[in-house]
Design an enzyme around this catalytic site. Structure first.
Site, short mmCIF file in Angstrom:
data_model
loop_
_atom_site.label_atom_id
_atom_site.label_comp_id
_atom_site.label_asym_id
_atom_site.label_seq_id
_atom_site.Cartn_x
_atom_site.Cartn_y
_atom_site.Cartn_z
N ASP A 57 18.49 112.55 9.39
CA ASP A 57 19.93 112.98 9.80
C ASP A 57 21.19 112.98 7.54
O ASP A 57 20.72 114.34 7.30
CB ASP A 57 20.74 112.14 10.59
CG ASP A 57 20.75 110.69 10.16
OD1 ASP A 57 19.52 110.52 9.20
OD2 ASP A 57 21.22 109.84 10.29
N ASP A 98 18.01 95.68 11.20
CA ASP A 98 16.54 96.18 11.96
C ASP A 98 15.35 96.79 10.63
O ASP A 98 15.82 97.51 9.29
CB ASP A 98 16.68 97.20 12.53
CG ASP A 98 17.24 98.11 13.21
OD1 ASP A 98 17.26 99.22 12.11
OD2 ASP A 98 18.20 98.49 13.69
N ASP A 158 11.98 99.51 10.42
CA ASP A 158 11.95 101.16 11.11
C ASP A 158 10.55 101.17 10.30
O ASP A 158 11.01 101.31 8.59
CB ASP A 158 12.78 102.00 11.53
CG ASP A 158 13.62 101.71 12.35
OD1 ASP A 158 13.25 100.56 13.63
OD2 ASP A 158 15.20 102.22 11.77
P1 ATP Z 1 21.71 101.16 10.75
O1 ATP Z 1 21.60 100.37 9.60
O2 ATP Z 1 22.82 101.96 11.27
O3 ATP Z 1 20.65 101.00 11.74
P2 ATP Z 1 20.05 103.48 10.37
O4 ATP Z 1 20.29 104.40 9.12
O5 ATP Z 1 18.61 102.31 10.55
O6 ATP Z 1 21.23 102.37 10.14
P3 ATP Z 1 18.95 104.14 13.11
O7 ATP Z 1 19.71 104.48 14.28
O8 ATP Z 1 18.51 102.75 13.07
O9 ATP Z 1 20.21 104.12 11.10
O10 ATP Z 1 17.92 104.98 12.85
C1 ATP Z 1 17.20 104.69 11.58
C2 ATP Z 1 16.59 106.02 11.16
O11 ATP Z 1 16.46 107.29 12.35
C3 ATP Z 1 17.31 106.65 10.30
O12 ATP Z 1 17.77 106.04 9.26
C4 ATP Z 1 17.20 108.25 10.46
O13 ATP Z 1 16.58 108.31 8.94
C5 ATP Z 1 16.78 108.01 11.56
N1 ATP Z 1 17.79 108.69 12.28
C6 ATP Z 1 18.19 107.61 13.63
N2 ATP Z 1 18.93 109.09 14.28
C7 ATP Z 1 19.19 109.89 14.21
C8 ATP Z 1 19.59 111.37 14.07
N3 ATP Z 1 20.58 111.71 15.43
N4 ATP Z 1 19.29 112.62 13.46
C9 ATP Z 1 17.86 112.53 12.64
N5 ATP Z 1 17.42 111.38 12.34
C10 ATP Z 1 17.97 110.03 12.89
MG MG Z 2 18.26 100.80 11.89
#
Ligand code: ATP
Ligand code: MG
Length: 447
Positions: free
Chosen positions: A128, A54, A56
């Site tokens: 994170d 996705d 963001d």
């Molecule tokens: P995925 O490929 O699994 O979607 P992702 O890195 O995009 O991995 P998401 O859960 O979609 O993870 O979250 C998007 C972003 O939001 C992360 O890349 C991170 O920067 C931030 N984020 C998500 N969860 C947390 C958290 N618990 N604490 C701090 N930042 C977070």
């Molecule tokens: Mg994501």
């Protein structure tokens, strides 16, 4: 502080690789005079040459600006407000740049209000892991890195931003996320983050059960699921979140579960993927160990296994739908073991629609056992008579939203609010999934 800036010509990200609606939102924000960035996992994945799940976005525009700019949008979340911009059934998530919130209470680091607006730098430091804090700037297509994420990506390291002890206590689900990313990419958890995780596994109990279950299942559904499960165990996280389960299956049982997921992993390498119901059933395979075909009766064993799964999965807070599937599929395993010498039953059972998944579980759990070859032949031959190929594997990973499997919502302080601010909709299953149809054998009681 000065960020590392990687100019357009020095990185591989191209607008072509970004979802077109997301690009449209980025440009609209830019044209309205706001900063607008692609952020998080999408930038990380694109730099790695992977297709993001996705996209963001982060922007200097406030939620109310966003609402004005995008008529097709909605503000969601309270603790962490973001805006969904809708394109048909799809939406693009846009979050206003934020700064780190000072923990509210005394010695408690836990954060429960997260709406302090900030700039790009502050927004970077509240994320994170360093590899998740990279921004793609729509103005000049540069990648901006305040936390060393580009280097860590290069070095294959998952590193907490800031002091890992503080950041992991603020939001203990980050420990599961560290395992998720380390397993998925085959990366190493950087030593200080690793040490903090080894010191703090019990903190995970402060997180919402619901977010915990979500992350555990993400790990079981993603590539290298067996590695992920092993890491969860090594960090003592499974001991904290699923103690009853670990006790029930024992060390040998855990090894069996790892084998099950390793088999699923080998299948995935061949582009054969199993539905989440099959994978969840893998957690309970060791419960069949105590069965003695010589002395046990099918209905007695089946009743025992059913009640064991029910009580374990209640303790584990698994979605009811997965529990029901696991029960039915383990009963299916017993059926295959007990009744292979009953031709009428064999014939009937292989035509039952649930047989396909039962067979897939069998294949993953017991496919390698020489001593079951004869039994397996019987079932396969009967099925071949039907001239209907066995289903239950697909050529793409199971992408169904695992929230839709939720039987009940988790408690805990975080409930209803994810760390990334995605509000968990609490409606009932929304995707019109078929209900699980249990197999009922009228003769069962007489067996
Ligand atoms: P995925 O490929 O699994 O979607 P992702 O890195 O995009 O991995 P998401 O859960 O979609 O993870 O979250 C998007 C972003 O939001 C992360 O890349 C991170 O920067 C931030 N984020 C998500 N969860 C947390 C958290 N618990 N604490 C701090 N930042 C977070
Ligand atoms: Mg994501």
């Amino acid at each position: 502080m000065e960020p590392l800036i990687i100019h357009r010509e020095d990185h591989p990200i191209s607008r072509k690789d970004i979802d077109p609606d997301t690009v449209r939102v980025l440009y609209k924000l830019k044209d309205a005079g706001f900063e607008a960035y692609l952020v998080g996992g999408a930038v990380r994945d694109l730099l790695l040459g992977r297709r993001p799940k996705d996209f963001d976005l982060a922007t200097s525009a406030r939620p109310n600006d966003l609402r004005r700019l995008f008529r097709n949008s909605r503000i969601v979340g309270r603790r962490f407000r973001i805006v969904h911009v809708f394109f048909g059934s799809k939406n693009v998530e846009v979050a206003t740049l934020r700064s780190m919130v000072e923990p509210s209470g005394s010695s408690d680091l836990y954060i429960d209000d997260d709406n302090q607006w900030g700039d790009l730098e502050s927004d970077s430091f509240r994320r994170d892991f360093t590899v998740n804090a990279l921004y793609y700037d729509i103005r000049d297509f540069a990648v901006i890195d305040y936390t060393g994420g580009v280097k860590d990506l290069h070095d294959h390291l998952i590193r907490c931003i800031g002091d890992p002890r503080v950041r992991l206590q603020e939001d203990p689900v980050r420990m599961l996320r560290a395992v998720k990313f380390a397993a998925r990419f085959g990366y190493t958890i950087e030593p200080e983050t690793d040490a903090a995780m080894r010191a703090l596994p019990a903190e995970i109990l402060k997180a919402s059960r619901f977010r915990v279950t979500e992350e555990v299942f993400r790990i079981l559904l993603q590539p290298n699921r067996d590695v992920g499960l092993r890491l969860l165990n090594e960090y003592g996280l499974l001991r904290q979140i699923y103690p009853e389960w670990l006790d029930a299956i024992g060390e040998d049982g855990f090894a069996q579960v790892l084998d099950f997921f390793a088999a699923a992993e080998r299948a995935a390498a061949d582009d054969r993927y199993y539905p989440i119901e099959v994978l969840a059933t893998g957690l309970f395979i060791p419960l069949l160990d105590s069965v003695d075909l010589e002395v046990d009766h099918f209905h007695r064993v089946a009743a025992r296994v059913t009640s064991e799964i029910a009580s374990l999965s209640r303790a584990m807070d698994l979605p009811r739908r997965l529990t029901a599937a696991a029960v039915d599929m383990l009963r299916g395993q017993l059926y295959m073991l007990f009744f292979h010498h009953r031709p009428k039953r064999v014939k009937r059972y292989v035509s039952y629609p649930g047989f396909d998944l039962v067979w897939r579980v069998h294949e993953l759990a017991f496919g390698h056992l020489e001593e079951l070859r004869d039994i397996q032949e019987i079932w396969l031959e009967a099925r071949e008579q039907l001239r209907r190929p066995i289903g239950g594997v697909v050529d793409a990973p199971d992408k169904r939203d695992i929230f839709s499997f939720r039987g009940k919502t988790g408690g805990g302080r975080h409930s209803g609010q994810g760390g990334r601010g995605r509000p968990h909709e609490r409606g009932d299953d929304k995707d019109g999934e078929e209900e699980w149809i249990p197999f009922v054998d009228e003769d069962e009681a007489g067996a």
